[in-house]
Write an enzyme that holds these catalytic residues in place. Sequence first.
Site, mmCIF file in Angstrom:
data_model
loop_
_atom_site.group_PDB
_atom_site.id
_atom_site.type_symbol
_atom_site.label_atom_id
_atom_site.label_comp_id
_atom_site.label_asym_id
_atom_site.label_seq_id
_atom_site.Cartn_x
_atom_site.Cartn_y
_atom_site.Cartn_z
ATOM 1 N N ASN A 174 -45.032 0.614 0.642
ATOM 2 C CA ASN A 174 -44.138 0.849 1.775
ATOM 3 C C ASN A 174 -42.834 1.429 1.237
ATOM 4 O O ASN A 174 -41.929 0.702 0.821
ATOM 5 C CB ASN A 174 -43.888 -0.451 2.533
ATOM 6 C CG ASN A 174 -45.132 -0.926 3.264
ATOM 7 O OD1 ASN A 174 -45.507 -0.370 4.292
ATOM 8 N ND2 ASN A 174 -45.796 -1.932 2.701
ATOM 9 N N GLU A 175 -42.752 2.746 1.225
ATOM 10 C CA GLU A 175 -41.626 3.451 0.644
ATOM 11 C C GLU A 175 -40.410 3.425 1.576
ATOM 12 O O GLU A 175 -40.515 3.031 2.738
ATOM 13 C CB GLU A 175 -42.031 4.895 0.341
ATOM 14 C CG GLU A 175 -43.166 5.037 -0.661
ATOM 15 C CD GLU A 175 -42.742 4.734 -2.113
ATOM 16 O OE1 GLU A 175 -41.711 4.080 -2.311
ATOM 17 O OE2 GLU A 175 -43.456 5.158 -3.029
ATOM 18 N N PRO A 176 -39.224 3.841 1.077
ATOM 19 C CA PRO A 176 -38.039 3.887 1.928
ATOM 20 C C PRO A 176 -38.310 4.609 3.234
ATOM 21 O O PRO A 176 -38.933 5.674 3.260
ATOM 22 C CB PRO A 176 -37.030 4.656 1.062
ATOM 23 C CG PRO A 176 -37.410 4.300 -0.334
ATOM 24 C CD PRO A 176 -38.912 4.215 -0.325
#
Length: 645
Positions: A174-176
Amino acid sequence: MKVHIDAQNTIKYEKAGTHEHNRYEKIHNVVFEKSSKASYLVAKEIADLIREKNKKGETCVLGLATGSSPIRVYDELVKMHKNEGLSFKNVVTFNLDEYYPMNAESIHSYHYFMNEHLFNHIDIPKDQINIPNGTIDQDEIASYCKAYEEKIAKYGGLDFQLLGIGRTGHIGFNEPGSHYNSITRSITLDQLTREDAAPSFLGIENVPKKAITMGVGTVFSAKRIVLLAWGHKKASVLKETIEGEISPQIPATYLQEHNNTTFVLDTEAASLLTRFESPWLVGEVTWTDAMTKRAVVWLCDKVEKSILRLTDKDYNEHGLASLITEKGSSYELNIEMFNKLQHTITGWPGGKPNADDTNRPERKSPEKKRVIIFSPHPDDDVISMGGTFDRLVEQGHEVHIAYQTSGNIAVSNADALKYAEVAMDFLPEGEELEKIKEVVTGINKKKENETDAISVRELKGLIRKRESIAATRYFNVPDTQVHFLNLPFYETGTVKKHPLGPDDIQIVRDLIASVKPHQVYAAGDLADPHGTHKVCLDAVFKAMAELKSEPFMNDCWLWLYRGAWHEWEIHEIDMAVPMSPDQVLRKRKAIFFHQTQKDGVLFQGEDLREFWVRAEDRNKKTAQHYRDLGLADYAAIEAFKRFDY
């Protein structure tokens, strides 16, 4: 309720908000000096949950993570299965993520990782293992992810979710920008995430750009969450996660609102939390010399003043009134701290003959010392302490260099092929030429998931050996004082290494016993508990501990240096060795002998600068910090911390 670990290393529960530091920290966390102890206790919590569920005839649903952080936890669970009869027959697992596209048989896949570290060694039924499929057709990903969510829900959700954290603040992949309610889905990987993965893929160009990951909402639904983080590289993002505001730019901050989450950290990962970086802002502290030095350096950086310019007002306005109260006045304290830091600086790392050594970091006698510099890879010596190395030789000490590993996996196939083809051009027909032809064939026929043939690894090891000898000769070290230990733990042909074993320790021990050194230098990088530097340091620690009763060890001091990426903090430094501009150039030339590690090195990681640039910038930054504190003005400084073994 929150989990904490008490002094007896047992798991207890307490209400949140009972610690003073909770006014800064918004996520419960526990900090350990060693990640090994922390990993055991996390494994024990998981094992206790499995057993409790089994007694009730219930399924235990585990969410599992990959990466270096949980490896030791999985090792401990395997031990518990083999030695204590812990059964996983009532366990169903759901892994967080997988690269896309990614074949399950690839050594880079998380299927391979989980089988290698856990599933192949326990009794969990294969149909109870769930890992996202990295080969699903693009147009089927959405329905596949929906089914993954439904399967988790069918089992009643996750009982326990194990997490790591990326330097972008990602959990899973879950990236920025990930949403609080996100579910299992396809995602594009952040550039920083791909750079961090580059070493194991032998280059960022080989790292997939996408992944399938559980969403933040999926993770958040777990009844219990434990996040693991080791090493200084995670310190910055952990401070933002634990003490900062909730933000989609740091997805891990969402965990601030989970009612049963614990972050399990080692001291380096926790080092930037307020209670460690500036504990005087949290509560009362005992003003030891080390704590006082830390506080004064911190204050100088905070108010941008040199030590001797600090005032009572500076101390009072920044939470250090108790320090002034105890020490009397800023004037007296400033002079005391100035002298302590000034005395760390020496141009005589082996001690200065015929001088008063009361305030020097090293002893003046014996005048000529025997020295061993342990270098984990065949270039860490010149990259990390090349100036000090050169100075020790120049000042007449008997300097031995011990290269602990061959470093063969860091030589590209292109470089190995170049050297092999030169040998082919040079050698006449015969047995030697046939062996070289075998190496060339091995390189050209190597497939993606295959390790190098032994003959190829031998050639790559010899290339690094000869580069090392060229550098040590440049520093005028006799070849007889250059030792290639080739520790067995390293020789797997892959990034994943064997654990440190008795044979590794014995090799290091034999060398120390033979040389009987007055000084030992070793790489003190502890960022990755499974990294080569950490394993090599453990080999030195264990060997020296076994030799401690030997008379010569009474006169042996251990100095730790840091690698190309990270330096000791000023308050931690016990010896600072300055370099003139000419010495900086000599160090650079020594690094240049390691040609295969220049211009596109395989293991650059997140920092795209070449090793010599990183090293020079780090040394210049240390010198600049000393200069800003009002101390001596040098072009560059190498730093060391003395370790009492």
